[in-house]
Structure formats: C-alpha cells, structure tokens
Scaffold this motif. Structure first.
Motif, short mmCIF file in Angstrom:
data_model
loop_
_atom_site.label_atom_id
_atom_site.label_comp_id
_atom_site.label_asym_id
_atom_site.label_seq_id
_atom_site.Cartn_x
_atom_site.Cartn_y
_atom_site.Cartn_z
N LYS A 95 -8.72 -28.17 -52.80
CA LYS A 95 -10.06 -28.73 -52.60
C LYS A 95 -10.11 -29.59 -51.35
CE LYS A 95 -12.69 -27.50 -56.17
NZ LYS A 95 -14.02 -26.85 -55.98
N LYS A 96 -9.10 -30.45 -51.17
CA LYS A 96 -9.06 -31.34 -50.01
C LYS A 96 -8.99 -30.56 -48.70
CE LYS A 96 -9.04 -35.43 -52.03
NZ LYS A 96 -10.13 -36.41 -51.80
N LEU A 97 -8.25 -29.44 -48.74
CA LEU A 97 -8.11 -28.62 -47.54
C LEU A 97 -9.31 -27.70 -47.33
CD1 LEU A 97 -4.32 -27.64 -47.86
CD2 LEU A 97 -5.34 -29.34 -46.32
N GLY A 98 -10.21 -27.68 -48.32
CA GLY A 98 -11.39 -26.82 -48.23
C GLY A 98 -11.07 -25.35 -48.35
N PHE A 99 -9.95 -25.05 -49.03
CA PHE A 99 -9.51 -23.67 -49.15
C PHE A 99 -10.22 -23.00 -50.31
CE2 PHE A 99 -6.35 -20.29 -50.12
CZ PHE A 99 -6.32 -19.70 -48.86
N GLU A 100 -11.29 -22.27 -50.00
CA GLU A 100 -12.09 -21.64 -51.05
C GLU A 100 -12.73 -20.39 -50.48
OE1 GLU A 100 -15.43 -23.01 -54.36
OE2 GLU A 100 -14.77 -24.39 -52.80
N LEU A 101 -12.54 -19.28 -51.16
CA LEU A 101 -13.09 -18.01 -50.69
C LEU A 101 -14.53 -17.84 -51.16
CD1 LEU A 101 -10.08 -15.58 -51.16
CD2 LEU A 101 -10.80 -16.80 -49.12
N PRO A 102 -15.33 -17.04 -50.42
CA PRO A 102 -16.74 -16.87 -50.80
C PRO A 102 -16.90 -16.11 -52.11
CG PRO A 102 -16.13 -15.36 -49.04
CD PRO A 102 -14.98 -16.30 -49.21
N THR A 103 -17.89 -16.52 -52.90
CA THR A 103 -18.18 -15.82 -54.15
C THR A 103 -19.34 -14.86 -53.92
OG1 THR A 103 -19.59 -17.67 -54.80
CG2 THR A 103 -17.34 -17.65 -55.65
N THR A 104 -19.13 -13.94 -52.99
CA THR A 104 -20.11 -12.88 -52.74
C THR A 104 -19.61 -11.58 -53.37
OG1 THR A 104 -19.07 -12.59 -50.57
CG2 THR A 104 -21.07 -13.91 -50.64
N ILE A 105 -20.48 -10.60 -53.42
CA ILE A 105 -20.20 -9.40 -54.19
C ILE A 105 -18.94 -8.65 -53.74
CG2 ILE A 105 -21.03 -7.06 -54.73
CD1 ILE A 105 -22.31 -9.10 -56.47
N GLN A 106 -18.83 -8.33 -52.45
CA GLN A 106 -17.74 -7.45 -52.01
C GLN A 106 -16.34 -8.01 -52.25
OE1 GLN A 106 -18.40 -5.80 -48.10
NE2 GLN A 106 -19.73 -4.21 -48.93
N PRO A 107 -16.04 -9.27 -51.85
CA PRO A 107 -14.69 -9.77 -52.14
C PRO A 107 -14.39 -9.87 -53.63
CG PRO A 107 -16.07 -11.51 -51.20
CD PRO A 107 -16.80 -10.23 -51.03
N VAL A 108 -15.40 -10.24 -54.43
CA VAL A 108 -15.19 -10.31 -55.88
C VAL A 108 -14.96 -8.92 -56.46
CG1 VAL A 108 -16.30 -10.86 -58.08
CG2 VAL A 108 -16.46 -12.47 -56.18
N ALA A 109 -15.71 -7.93 -55.96
CA ALA A 109 -15.55 -6.56 -56.44
C ALA A 109 -14.16 -6.02 -56.12
CB ALA A 109 -16.62 -5.66 -55.82
N TRP A 110 -13.69 -6.29 -54.90
CA TRP A 110 -12.34 -5.85 -54.53
C TRP A 110 -11.28 -6.54 -55.39
CZ3 TRP A 110 -11.18 -1.54 -52.50
CH2 TRP A 110 -12.01 -0.93 -51.55
N ALA A 111 -11.50 -7.82 -55.69
CA ALA A 111 -10.57 -8.55 -56.55
C ALA A 111 -10.54 -7.94 -57.95
CB ALA A 111 -10.95 -10.02 -56.62
N LEU A 112 -11.70 -7.52 -58.44
CA LEU A 112 -11.76 -6.86 -59.74
C LEU A 112 -10.94 -5.57 -59.75
CD1 LEU A 112 -15.54 -7.37 -60.54
CD2 LEU A 112 -13.68 -8.04 -62.06
N VAL A 113 -11.14 -4.75 -58.72
CA VAL A 113 -10.45 -3.46 -58.65
C VAL A 113 -8.95 -3.66 -58.49
CG1 VAL A 113 -10.16 -1.36 -57.27
CG2 VAL A 113 -12.46 -2.24 -57.74
N LEU A 114 -8.55 -4.46 -57.51
CA LEU A 114 -7.13 -4.67 -57.26
C LEU A 114 -6.45 -5.38 -58.43
CD1 LEU A 114 -7.32 -5.70 -53.49
CD2 LEU A 114 -6.64 -3.49 -54.45
N GLY A 115 -7.18 -6.32 -59.06
CA GLY A 115 -6.64 -6.98 -60.24
C GLY A 115 -6.43 -6.01 -61.39
N GLY A 116 -7.35 -5.05 -61.53
CA GLY A 116 -7.19 -4.03 -62.58
C GLY A 116 -5.97 -3.17 -62.35
N ILE A 117 -5.75 -2.77 -61.09
CA ILE A 117 -4.57 -1.96 -60.76
C ILE A 117 -3.30 -2.76 -61.04
CG2 ILE A 117 -3.32 -0.86 -58.85
CD1 ILE A 117 -6.12 -0.27 -57.61
N TRP A 118 -3.32 -4.05 -60.66
CA TRP A 118 -2.16 -4.90 -60.89
C TRP A 118 -1.90 -5.06 -62.39
CZ3 TRP A 118 -1.87 -10.03 -62.96
CH2 TRP A 118 -0.61 -10.61 -62.83
N MET A 119 -2.95 -5.17 -63.21
CA MET A 119 -2.79 -5.30 -64.65
C MET A 119 -2.11 -4.06 -65.25
SD MET A 119 -6.36 -7.18 -65.73
CE MET A 119 -6.16 -6.84 -67.48
N ILE A 120 -2.48 -2.88 -64.76
CA ILE A 120 -1.86 -1.65 -65.26
C ILE A 120 -0.38 -1.64 -64.92
CG2 ILE A 120 -1.78 0.86 -64.99
CD1 ILE A 120 -4.85 0.74 -64.50
#
Length: 265
Positions: A95-120
């Motif tokens: 938080k202090k370093l301001g390290f935070e990624l945007p909560t927009t559709i495309q990065p979240v969607a890619w995180a969903l897909v890649l996270g699903g592959i990683w879960m498998i």
C-alpha cells in the motif's frame, strides 16, 4: 439503483468471495449492468462474507483460543499468527509503495483464465502427494505471502491462491488446507476492511446510502454462509477442478465481451 440491485450484488459477493472463482471479476461484470458502486460499498459487502465465515468457524475459533495451552492448538495459533503477520506487513508495504494493479476487465479476465489453468496443474501435482493435514511453518509463511499476491493481482482469488499454495507445499488434504486458508483470511479481511472503511470515511464517504449498503451486507452474509457450508461439504468427496474450468470459461467470456466492445475493457 434499486434495493433489488443491492440484493443481487450482495448475493454475487457472498457466492464468490470464498469460492476459488474471484469475487472481483464477478462484481466488475455485475456493476457494469447494475451500476458502479463506491469503494466503501464494495468493502462493506465483503465484510458480510467475512462475518458468515466467522460464524461457520466460530466453534473452531473459540476452541483454539480457550484451549490455547494444548500444544497442538498453540502450534496452530502460532502459525495462524505468522501467516497473518506476514500478510499485514507485506500488505501495508504494498500500500505504501502504491503497488496495485488496475481492476479493469481485461487484466482480471486474464487472471481468471491463467489462475484456472494453474489450479488444474496444482490439483494434478497435489493429488500425487500423500494425504497430509499438518500445517507446517513453510505452509504458514507461503499462505501469508499468497494472500498479498492475491490482493495485488485482482482476479486471482484469495481463497484459491492460498488453498492451492498450502496443498502444493505439504498440506495436501483439501479440507485442512481450506480451513487454514479461511481462518487466516478472517483476521486479514477484517483488518483490511476496517482500514479501507476508515480511509473512505475520512475521504467523505458519509454520503453513502447506508440502507442500500445494509441490504447488500445482509444478502452477502446469508449467501456466503450457504455457499461456504456447501463448499466444505463438496470438497470432502470432490476436487477443485470444476472451479478451474468455470474460471477459464468465465474469463474467456469476459475477454470476448470486452473484445466485442460489449463491456468496457
């Protein structure tokens, strides 16, 4: 904005917060059609889901605290405290370093897909380990770090990330890994919610529609209670792959909708 919309948002938050499918992605899509809400609103309905899990684990929590002199309980509490401490320190640093990624559709969607592959992949490797319910120091440290990683990368899912880190690093028993991940998540999410609410109130969030917030909070609490109860029963005889497939399908849908211009990318 009607109270029906608030109920729907509360239900979506309650279902998705502790299932390993990412509440962020679902709320982003829901608020595209139901109207964007403030940070305070999103934080408060998240607190409803935390309350539900606290109620589910209340006997376990009080048992640990009241019987802390027992070596096994003391050891477990130390590891919970270690994981929470790591999350708190690293989270505040991020938080202090301001390290935070945007909560927009495309990065979240890619995180969903890649996270699903990683879960498998994680399920594949975890299934080849002997059944183990022990929480080691290595698992506690990794879960603490994983909570921060999931907080920084919207769409990863805090519950999914922490559960699978625990399973891969030794706690191969799904129920034991899930319990530890959820118990660490309780103080973590209470602390994060309190921090964010205080910050939003200082910034002038007093203009919030607190009745609407209350409606969404109640809906989130009730729905989270039911969904987590169901999950704890489900994982006794099933693995997490169904959630991985869902993540990939949902993330892919978001990418298609964003690519077609039907939702903001």
């Amino acid at each position: 904005m009607t109270y029906l919309n608030d109920i729907l948002l509360g239900v979506i938050e309650g279902i998705t917060e502790f299932l390993p499918i990412s509440s962020t992605g679902h709320l982003l899509l829901a608020q595209h059609w139901l109207g964007a809400r403030s940070d305070t609103y999103n934080i408060v309905i998240q607190a409803g889901a935390i309350l539900a899990v606290t109620l589910i684990y209340w006997q376990r929590i009080t048992g640990l605290l009241l019987n802390w002199r027992r070596p096994e309980n003391r050891d477990y509490l130390i590891k919970l405290g270690l994981a929470f401490g790591i999350t708190a320190v690293l989270g505040l640093l991020a938080k202090k370093l301001g390290f935070e990624l945007p909560t927009t559709i495309q990065p979240v969607a890619w995180a969903l897909v890649l996270g699903g592959i990683w879960m498998i992949a994680a399920e594949y490797f975890a299934a080849r380990k002997p059944d183990c319910t022990t929480i080691t120091l290595r698992v506690a440290i990794a879960v603490g770090i994983a909570q921060v990683v999931a907080g920084v990368f919207p769409g990863l899912s805090r519950s999914g990330t922490t559960i699978f880190v625990a399973m891969l690093l030794g706690t191969s028993n799904r129920a034991a890994a899930t319990e530890f991940a959820f118990l660490v998540g309780i103080p973590t999410m209470y602390a994060a919610s309190a921090y964010e609410v205080a910050k939003q109130l200082q910034a002038g969030a007093a203009s919030e529609d607190w009745t609407a917030l209350g409606v969404a909070f109640i809906a989130s609490t009730i729905t989270a209670f039911v969904s987590v109860k169901w999950l704890l029963t489900y994982i006794r005889t099933h693995d997490f792959r169904i959630f991985a497939y869902y993540r990939i399908a949902f993330g892919g849908l978001l990418l298609v909708l964003a690519g077609a211009g039907l939702i903001a990318a």
